[in-house]
Scaffold this motif. Structure first.
Motif, PDB file in Angstrom:
ATOM      1  N   ARG A 196       0.892  -0.999   0.708  1.00 53.74           N
ATOM      2  CA  ARG A 196       0.179   0.053  -0.145  1.00 53.74           C
ATOM      3  C   ARG A 196       0.814   1.367  -0.204  1.00 53.74           C
ATOM      4  O   ARG A 196       0.431   2.167  -0.667  1.00 53.74           O
ATOM      5  CB  ARG A 196      -0.443  -0.142   1.571  1.00 53.74           C
ATOM      6  N   GLN A 197       1.729   1.470   0.718  1.00 53.88           N
ATOM      7  CA  GLN A 197       2.830   2.146   0.602  1.00 53.88           C
ATOM      8  C   GLN A 197       3.255   2.506  -0.120  1.00 53.88           C
ATOM      9  O   GLN A 197       3.705   3.838  -0.840  1.00 53.88           O
ATOM     10  CB  GLN A 197       3.722   2.677   2.307  1.00 53.88           C
ATOM     11  N   ASP A 254      -7.861  -0.437  -3.585  1.00 51.58           N
ATOM     12  CA  ASP A 254      -8.276  -0.454  -1.547  1.00 51.58           C
ATOM     13  C   ASP A 254      -9.199  -1.353  -1.119  1.00 51.58           C
ATOM     14  O   ASP A 254      -9.930  -1.480  -2.418  1.00 51.58           O
ATOM     15  CB  ASP A 254      -8.551   1.445  -0.935  1.00 51.58           C
ATOM     16  N   LEU A 255      -9.004  -1.812  -0.450  1.00 50.54           N
ATOM     17  CA  LEU A 255     -10.079  -3.067  -0.526  1.00 50.54           C
ATOM     18  C   LEU A 255     -11.819  -2.010  -0.518  1.00 50.54           C
ATOM     19  O   LEU A 255     -12.633  -2.530  -0.028  1.00 50.54           O
ATOM     20  CB  LEU A 255      -9.750  -3.871   1.057  1.00 50.54           C
ATOM     21  N   PHE A 256     -12.383  -1.207   0.152  1.00 48.78           N
ATOM     22  CA  PHE A 256     -13.083  -1.073   0.467  1.00 48.78           C
ATOM     23  C   PHE A 256     -13.781  -0.350  -0.948  1.00 48.78           C
ATOM     24  O   PHE A 256     -15.039  -0.340  -0.553  1.00 48.78           O
ATOM     25  CB  PHE A 256     -13.410   0.163   1.690  1.00 48.78           C
ATOM     26  N   VAL A 290      -5.160  -6.271  -4.554  1.00 51.40           N
ATOM     27  CA  VAL A 290      -5.950  -5.170  -3.159  1.00 51.40           C
ATOM     28  C   VAL A 290      -5.549  -5.182  -2.079  1.00 51.40           C
ATOM     29  O   VAL A 290      -4.908  -5.976  -1.872  1.00 51.40           O
ATOM     30  CB  VAL A 290      -7.304  -6.510  -2.732  1.00 51.40           C
ATOM     31  N   THR A 291      -5.239  -4.027  -1.121  1.00 49.72           N
ATOM     32  CA  THR A 291      -4.566  -3.603  -0.525  1.00 49.72           C
ATOM     33  C   THR A 291      -5.969  -2.898   0.659  1.00 49.72           C
ATOM     34  O   THR A 291      -7.008  -2.845   0.446  1.00 49.72           O
ATOM     35  CB  THR A 291      -3.691  -2.280  -1.038  1.00 49.72           C
ATOM     36  N   SER A 292      -5.820  -3.796   1.777  1.00 50.13           N
ATOM     37  CA  SER A 292      -6.205  -2.859   3.176  1.00 50.13           C
ATOM     38  C   SER A 292      -5.640  -2.214   4.109  1.00 50.13           C
ATOM     39  O   SER A 292      -3.955  -2.611   3.972  1.00 50.13           O
ATOM     40  CB  SER A 292      -7.369  -4.422   3.587  1.00 50.13           C
ATOM     41  N   ARG A 309      -3.151  -5.315  11.965  1.00 49.36           N
ATOM     42  CA  ARG A 309      -1.812  -4.518  12.931  1.00 49.36           C
ATOM     43  C   ARG A 309      -1.534  -3.984  11.794  1.00 49.36           C
ATOM     44  O   ARG A 309      -0.434  -3.070  12.098  1.00 49.36           O
ATOM     45  CB  ARG A 309      -1.283  -5.603  13.773  1.00 49.36           C
ATOM     46  N   ARG A 310      -1.598  -4.325  10.138  1.00 47.06           N
ATOM     47  CA  ARG A 310      -1.208  -3.589   9.558  1.00 47.06           C
ATOM     48  C   ARG A 310      -1.611  -3.280   8.988  1.00 47.06           C
ATOM     49  O   ARG A 310      -2.967  -4.060   8.402  1.00 47.06           O
ATOM     50  CB  ARG A 310       0.703  -4.885   9.277  1.00 47.06           C
ATOM     51  N   ASP A 311      -0.987  -2.741   7.317  1.00 52.78           N
ATOM     52  CA  ASP A 311      -1.384  -3.013   6.132  1.00 52.78           C
ATOM     53  C   ASP A 311      -1.845  -4.752   5.779  1.00 52.78           C
ATOM     54  O   ASP A 311      -0.763  -5.214   6.016  1.00 52.78           O
ATOM     55  CB  ASP A 311      -0.843  -2.117   5.161  1.00 52.78           C
ATOM     56  N   GLY A 312      -2.708  -5.364   4.364  1.00 53.80           N
ATOM     57  CA  GLY A 312      -2.152  -6.254   4.180  1.00 53.80           C
ATOM     58  C   GLY A 312      -2.465  -5.735   2.801  1.00 53.80           C
ATOM     59  O   GLY A 312      -2.441  -4.949   1.802  1.00 53.80           O
ATOM     60  N   TRP A 313      -1.901  -7.475   2.085  1.00 54.47           N
ATOM     61  CA  TRP A 313      -2.410  -7.093   0.190  1.00 54.47           C
ATOM     62  C   TRP A 313      -2.836  -8.474  -0.102  1.00 54.47           C
ATOM     63  O   TRP A 313      -2.187  -9.622   0.816  1.00 54.47           O
ATOM     64  CB  TRP A 313      -1.102  -6.441  -0.220  1.00 54.47           C
TER      65      TRP A 313
END
Length: 459
Positions: A196-197, A254-256, A290-292, A309-313
């Protein structure tokens, strides 16, 4: 420049920075930032050549994925001792060339010596600057940036210089240790990055994602190219748009945004006290990343709500259902964690702004004074769980002591580091009930940074 052991240290100047007045809770966007790391000195060049790196980073598999050919012109940006440059030079002969760019002349001299010792030719040293790689315009078929981007103090002009240096059809291979899954947690936090970053920064610089490989043990491997038009999120993109991009750029969402656009179906479920599982599938063709965001909330009925707890992918390359496991902490201490049969409801971090600020600080994982990293607290589950319970439920130490006793860190340290993260998020820890137990928490700690922080908090 690359992997280093994690340690904890805190200079006095940093402590005064930490104690600056702050609001009870800052906006999450203010703390979910990335602090560039210090670049590795040429005095650490031997670390770049360690034998373990072959297994840890698998450089030959990376170069295989790039499909280099004889005659290719390649730039190794931040090349250091030439660990990658020498391997690349062997693959692009005859007729190829490698520009070995670094901002330290001493590193380039070390590279020359090692290349000569191994009989490797076709490498041209380039002394760059923190704002300019000084590469020839329009000449580079591949640029390699291996565990270096996170150290760039001026990433915007550097990326502009790299983009200008690419030949038509040129690509960039970017390697960074992962934030998301814990595989990079044994190195300093500012030497890791999330998908994501990276995508946020590289899209803003005019690049688009061509491929995201996940075959390395602890690193992301991105392939980028210069974007033909504006790159950005998938908000407003339809499933047919993703299908149309098949074989070209990877669409990232982005997930949403992906849920709102109907690009994915998601079935969130519990997975115990330290994780959640998102069953996810795409609704159209094409490749979809997809990133969260960190601090995504997953609400349960009766069971404990969970917070990531963290970004996700995750990369979706087919139409099947995939299990996407995200590391998480629980919200309510008096409820049991949700199990695999417990459905959960997704909510964005904006639903819990205070906790989003705290967990955003944990993901950053380092504090800076004049851009110099000074403190690296451990980012373990028990530290983050303590931080959430203190910030959200005003937990006292005695009520959570047993639950935050982890295998790697005693409960006093978990509570102490949690308080530092809360302080960084703008929460006045002296007004929390846990502060009444401060002597019990801090009196026997042997961490110098924590002790200095505590002394200044109580003076």
């Amino acid at each position: 420049m690359t992997r280093r052991p994690m340690f904890t240290s805190l200079c006095l100047a940093a402590v005064f920075h930490l104690l600056a007045p702050a609001a009870e809770a800052q906006d999450a966007s203010d703390v979910r930032h990335r602090v560039p790391a210090e670049f590795m000195s040429y005095l650490g060049a031997d670390w770049l050549e360690r034998a373990e790196r072959v297994d840890e980073e698998q450089p030959e598999r990376v170069l295989d994925a790039m499909e280099l050919r004889a005659g290719d012109v390649v730039a190794d940006v931040g090349c250091g001792s030439g660990y990658y440059a020498r391997r690349i030079a062997r693959r692009v002969q005859p007729g190829g060339r490698v520009y070995c760019e670094d901002i330290q002349p001493e590193m380039l001299e070390i590279m020359r010596e090692r290349a000569a010792d191994e009989g490797v030719t076709g490498i041209e040293p380039v002394l760059g600057t923190p704002t300019d790689p000084r590469l020839p315009a329009g000449a580079i078929d591949w640029a390699v940036i291996a565990d270096v981007y996170h150290e760039m103090s001026e990433p915007e002009p550097m990326l502009a210089g790299i983009r200008d240096a690419l030949a038509p059809g040129g690509r960039v291979a970017l390697l960074e240790y992962r934030v998301e899954d814990g595989s990079g947690d044994n190195i300093k936090a500012d030497h890791t990055m999330s998908v994501r970053q990276v995508l946020a920064e590289w899209q803003a610089a005019g690049f688009e994602l061509v491929e995201l490989h996940d075959f390395l043990p602890s690193q992301h491997l991105f392939f980028f190219r210069a974007a033909a038009g504006a790159a950005g999120s998938c908000a407003g993109v339809s499933a047919s748009d993703v299908t149309a991009a098949a074989g070209s750029a990877v669409v990232d969402c982005d997930l949403f945004d992906a849920i709102d656009a109907g690009l994915v179906e998601v079935d969130p479920r519990g997975a115990g006290r330290e994780a959640v599982n998102l069953r996810i599938r795409r609704t159209g063709g094409g490749r979809l990343v997809v990133t969260s965001p960190v601090a995504t909330l997953l609400e349960a009925d009766g069971a404990r709500d969970m917070i990531t707890r963290r970004d996700g992918w995750i990369v979706l390359r087919d139409d099947g259902w995939h299990d996407w496991t995200l590391r998480a902490v629980g919200r309510q201490r008096d409820r049991e964690p949700p199990g695999p049969d417990e459905p959960l409801r997704l909510q964005p971090p904006s639903a819990i702004p205070r906790l989003a600020s705290v967990l955003g600080e944990v993901q950053v994982g380092t504090y800076t004074v004049a851009n110099s990293p000074t403190l690296y607290p451990p980012r373990t589950h028990v530290v983050e769980q303590a931080a959430v319970w203190i910030a959200d439920g005003d937990a006292d130490y005695g009520s959570m002591e047993e639950a935050i006793a982890g295998p790697r860190i005693p409960p006093q340290y978990a509570a102490a580091f949690a308080l530092v993260f809360l302080d960084r998020a703008g929460i006045d820890v002296t007004r929390r009930r846990v502060w009444s137990d401060r002597a019990r928490i801090f009196d026997r700690l042997r961490d110098q940074g924590l002790n200095v922080w505590y002394q200044l908090k109580t003076r």
